[in-house]
Design a protein around this motif. Sequence first.
Motif, PDB file in Angstrom:
ATOM      1  N   LYS A  32       0.840  -1.197   0.000  1.00  0.00           N
ATOM      2  CA  LYS A  32       0.000   0.000   0.000  1.00  0.00           C
ATOM      3  C   LYS A  32       0.878   1.251   0.000  1.00  0.00           C
ATOM      4  O   LYS A  32       0.763   2.132   0.873  1.00  0.00           O
ATOM      5  N   SER A  33       1.749   1.320  -0.998  1.00  0.00           N
ATOM      6  CA  SER A  33       2.647   2.464  -1.072  1.00  0.00           C
ATOM      7  C   SER A  33       2.952   2.808  -2.517  1.00  0.00           C
ATOM      8  O   SER A  33       2.856   1.966  -3.420  1.00  0.00           O
ATOM      9  N   SER A  34       3.334   4.060  -2.716  1.00  0.00           N
ATOM     10  CA  SER A  34       3.707   4.568  -4.031  1.00  0.00           C
ATOM     11  C   SER A  34       4.869   5.526  -3.856  1.00  0.00           C
ATOM     12  O   SER A  34       5.057   6.114  -2.779  1.00  0.00           O
ATOM     13  N   SER A  35       5.642   5.676  -4.909  1.00  0.00           N
ATOM     14  CA  SER A  35       6.718   6.663  -4.877  1.00  0.00           C
ATOM     15  C   SER A  35       6.680   7.482  -6.157  1.00  0.00           C
ATOM     16  O   SER A  35       6.261   7.007  -7.211  1.00  0.00           O
ATOM     17  N   LEU A  36       7.099   8.731  -6.010  1.00  0.00           N
ATOM     18  CA  LEU A  36       7.238   9.641  -7.152  1.00  0.00           C
ATOM     19  C   LEU A  36       8.701  10.065  -7.223  1.00  0.00           C
ATOM     20  O   LEU A  36       9.247  10.566  -6.240  1.00  0.00           O
ATOM     21  N   LEU A  37       9.305   9.852  -8.373  1.00  0.00           N
ATOM     22  CA  LEU A  37      10.689  10.265  -8.602  1.00  0.00           C
ATOM     23  C   LEU A  37      10.691  11.345  -9.673  1.00  0.00           C
ATOM     24  O   LEU A  37      10.115  11.157 -10.745  1.00  0.00           O
ATOM     25  N   ILE A  38      11.331  12.458  -9.362  1.00  0.00           N
ATOM     26  CA  ILE A  38      11.548  13.510 -10.343  1.00  0.00           C
ATOM     27  C   ILE A  38      13.043  13.499 -10.667  1.00  0.00           C
ATOM     28  O   ILE A  38      13.877  13.712  -9.786  1.00  0.00           O
ATOM     29  N   THR A  39      13.367  13.220 -11.904  1.00  0.00           N
ATOM     30  CA  THR A  39      14.777  13.158 -12.283  1.00  0.00           C
ATOM     31  C   THR A  39      15.251  14.516 -12.796  1.00  0.00           C
ATOM     32  O   THR A  39      14.460  15.319 -13.309  1.00  0.00           O
ATOM     33  N   ALA A  40      16.557  14.760 -12.624  1.00  0.00           N
ATOM     34  CA  ALA A  40      17.186  15.980 -13.142  1.00  0.00           C
ATOM     35  C   ALA A  40      16.349  17.208 -12.804  1.00  0.00           C
ATOM     36  O   ALA A  40      15.889  17.937 -13.689  1.00  0.00           O
ATOM     37  N   SER A  41      16.149  17.429 -11.516  1.00  0.00           N
ATOM     38  CA  SER A  41      15.217  18.469 -11.074  1.00  0.00           C
ATOM     39  C   SER A  41      15.651  19.863 -11.532  1.00  0.00           C
ATOM     40  O   SER A  41      16.829  20.142 -11.758  1.00  0.00           O
ATOM     41  N   ARG A  42      14.657  20.716 -11.651  1.00  0.00           N
ATOM     42  CA  ARG A  42      14.849  22.108 -12.066  1.00  0.00           C
ATOM     43  C   ARG A  42      14.249  23.016 -11.003  1.00  0.00           C
ATOM     44  O   ARG A  42      13.374  22.599 -10.250  1.00  0.00           O
ATOM     45  N   ALA A  43      14.672  24.267 -11.000  1.00  0.00           N
ATOM     46  CA  ALA A  43      14.115  25.216 -10.039  1.00  0.00           C
ATOM     47  C   ALA A  43      12.605  25.305 -10.163  1.00  0.00           C
ATOM     48  O   ALA A  43      11.883  25.481  -9.168  1.00  0.00           O
ATOM     49  N   ALA A  44      12.096  25.147 -11.392  1.00  0.00           N
ATOM     50  CA  ALA A  44      10.650  25.220 -11.623  1.00  0.00           C
ATOM     51  C   ALA A  44       9.890  24.051 -11.012  1.00  0.00           C
ATOM     52  O   ALA A  44       8.659  24.089 -10.936  1.00  0.00           O
ATOM     53  N   ASP A  45      10.597  23.021 -10.577  1.00  0.00           N
ATOM     54  CA  ASP A  45       9.940  21.890  -9.907  1.00  0.00           C
ATOM     55  C   ASP A  45       9.627  22.198  -8.446  1.00  0.00           C
ATOM     56  O   ASP A  45       8.981  21.387  -7.771  1.00  0.00           O
ATOM     57  N   THR A  46      10.092  23.331  -7.948  1.00  0.00           N
ATOM     58  CA  THR A  46       9.787  23.735  -6.573  1.00  0.00           C
ATOM     59  C   THR A  46       8.281  23.863  -6.404  1.00  0.00           C
ATOM     60  O   THR A  46       7.632  24.649  -7.097  1.00  0.00           O
ATOM     61  N   ALA A  47       7.719  23.049  -5.516  1.00  0.00           N
ATOM     62  CA  ALA A  47       6.267  22.986  -5.337  1.00  0.00           C
ATOM     63  C   ALA A  47       5.977  21.995  -4.218  1.00  0.00           C
ATOM     64  O   ALA A  47       6.882  21.345  -3.692  1.00  0.00           O
ATOM     65  N   SER A  48       4.699  21.863  -3.885  1.00  0.00           N
ATOM     66  CA  SER A  48       4.246  20.774  -3.017  1.00  0.00           C
ATOM     67  C   SER A  48       3.661  19.681  -3.888  1.00  0.00           C
ATOM     68  O   SER A  48       2.984  19.967  -4.880  1.00  0.00           O
TER      69      SER A  48
END
Lengths: 113, 114
Positions: free
Chosen positions: A70-86
């Motif tokens: 009962k779990s999930s993960s989110l991976l954001i690769t090669a992050s950018r400043a624009a990825d700043t968020a909740s």
Amino acid sequence: SQQGEEDPQALSIQEGENATMNCSYKTSINNLQWYRQNSGRGLVHLILIRSNEREKHSGRLRVTLDTSKKSSSLLITASRAADTASYFCATDARGAAGNKLTFGGGTRVLVKP
Amino acid sequence: DAMVIQNPRYQVTQFGKPVTLSCSQTLNHNVMYWYQQKSSQAPKLLFHYYDKDFNNEADTPDNFQSRRPNTSFCFLDIRSPGLGDAAMYLCATSRSSGSWYEQYFGPGTRLTVT
């Protein structure tokens, strides 16, 4: 209590690094969705993964789902400043009346340039 | 562009003074939702409309009411706002085909109660 719980609550990384956040939930689901919310704005749908799927990709996003845990993960690769968020996970509980989502508490991600 | 619009973006009201928030959509979705989101918390569903059918969450206070006069518009009425009702109010829409749907959110209305 919330259906989804996320960790970490906050994450600070340098631009170019990967960001990983996790979501746990309690009841059986039809699907699990991830949303992004920029400060003071509405939520934007990122990706939906069905209960019979284990992994899904969309651009720089990779989502996994483990229904046995009962779990999930989110991976954001090669992050950018624009990825700043909740980032929020949301579950559509199996058997629930109507088209309702229950949101987790969210992970606040800060990507430093 | 098809979208979900919320007006006003910022609303200030006095303690106990009724206030109405509005939401409109050009997506022609049959489901519309209202969420309350307090600072650094998850959005909390207040109620939703499935076409004209109103579905209230069990823990939504009676102080909160909603109207959906047609497919495109939905209103949130707070009859007697208290200080604890200060929050961001989010409207969302979705289709209802099958179980695989996403919700489309408006930008939100931030309510301040003085």
